[in-house]
Enzyme design. Sequence first.
Site, PDB file in Angstrom:
ATOM      1  N   HIS A   1       0.836  -1.215   0.000  1.00 45.50           N
ATOM      2  CA  HIS A   1       0.000   0.000   0.000  1.00 45.50           C
ATOM      3  C   HIS A   1       0.873   1.269   0.000  1.00 45.50           C
ATOM      4  O   HIS A   1       0.982   1.931  -1.010  1.00 45.50           O
ATOM      5  CB  HIS A   1      -1.018   0.036   1.139  1.00 45.50           C
TER       6      HIS A   1
ATOM      7  N   ASP B   1      -4.943  -8.466  -3.420  1.00 42.90           N
ATOM      8  CA  ASP B   1      -5.235  -8.211  -2.009  1.00 42.90           C
ATOM      9  C   ASP B   1      -6.542  -8.853  -1.533  1.00 42.90           C
ATOM     10  O   ASP B   1      -6.595 -10.049  -1.277  1.00 42.90           O
ATOM     11  CB  ASP B   1      -5.217  -6.690  -1.787  1.00 42.90           C
TER      12      ASP B   1
HETATM   13 ZN   LIG Z   1      -3.408  -6.947   2.609  1.00 39.94          ZN
END
Ligand SMILES: [Zn+2]
Length: 456
Positions: free
Chosen positions: A270, A321
């Site tokens: 991220h 993800d």
């Molecule tokens: Zn994750």
Amino acid sequence: MSPPRFLFAEHALLPDGWAQDVMLGWDDAGMLIEVRAGAAPEGPRAAGPVLPGMPNLHSHAFQRAFAGLTEYRSAAADSFWTWRDAMYRFALSVSPEQLEAIATQLYVEMLRAGYTSVCEFHYLHHSPSGAPYAEPAEMALRLAAAAQRAGIGLTLLPVLYCHAGFGATPPRADQRRFINSVDGLLRIAQRCLEQGARIGIAPHSLRAVAPDELIEVLNGSRAIDATAPFHLHIAEQQVEVDECIAWCGARPVQWLLDHAPVDRHWCLVHATHIEPSEAQALADRSAIVGLCPTTEANLGDGVFDATTYFDAGGRWGVGSDSHASVSVVDELRMLEYGQRLMRQQRNVLASRALPGIAERLWLEAAEGGAQAAAQPIGRLEAGRRADFVVLDASGVQSQLTPAQTLASAVFVQAGARPIRDVWVAGRQRVAEGVHALDATAQAAFVAARTQLLNGS
Ligand SMILES: [Zn+2]
């Protein structure tokens, strides 16, 4: 009869860009031994432009069964944190058999979508009561079995999860399946290694792992496998950044850079909320930023400033993800479109060397994903694994150049199946959009999901 070990491609995306009349050849182990442009046509031919297979650098497989179940408003202001509460309730009941069924379906979907390997950021370790299974790596090995069946490459990343928040806050009751000591986690990693898995180590986040535990697990993992990559979640949410500053006075990425030997073996997943100075420092350390654009959009995380990071020379890759979407094309499109919306410009992430936006994104994401996976993949060149995909160039696409076909697949007219054929380690796993396990994997997935939704 042994299968052919070469393929002729009229157009292939090599590390420097498109090349014509390329012969790809590989050995019995599935490693490329020849990638030669300007070759004479011979033997089997690719039905469209050939691209390196995409490594998926961030996956939580069990969340595939949860995707799509929280797209309604449940609180005055739904957020990542209300989503996470719901996800934890779901995670508490997944059995080893259900996890294997879910992961098998997910990996089949990944292959059809152009992913040829996956990094599993795996934290669902223990039984629903929180007690370890008799085989401490039971759940991790289920993921390895699923990857083997589907035929996708795997880097297994057992996750160290110790605390509920900064300052070593005690874990919550609904986190009991995730919790390990450093020694317990290293035992799981060791078991995975013994069973033949490529492993890395994932300290979950600075929220979940205290500074001494972070250093201890890094040192411990080096003793098991000196080449293991390290992955962690970082700076995904603004709340997390604020809590980190309250805890230590520094932003999460800055703190990590100051206190850990971050280098090319690291993948920071991220890193949504970073300052330009942090972006430059990450680029200077040659670390990977693991971008998950569709999940970050789905969870309302924020928009990563890829323009600044790319300009700094930063390395990156993509992951699916939470599996809100399982598609290389969707991730690359969301990444570029986020920048366009932010900057009110077009073709923001193109480079001087690769002005074609899709080529630049595909090549860099594949290369960065390979670095994060710590495997010889991600490029069409001798010495890398023979992982590649063939774009569908039939129908309307047949009038276009390979570059236009790729750009069209990624940005404009993706169609139902932009990826036609997929090969992993020299074995064809998807042919004309079909995987051999399509029907059986889906049936097992539906059965597992139904059990979970019915609470049985
Ligand atoms: Zn994750």
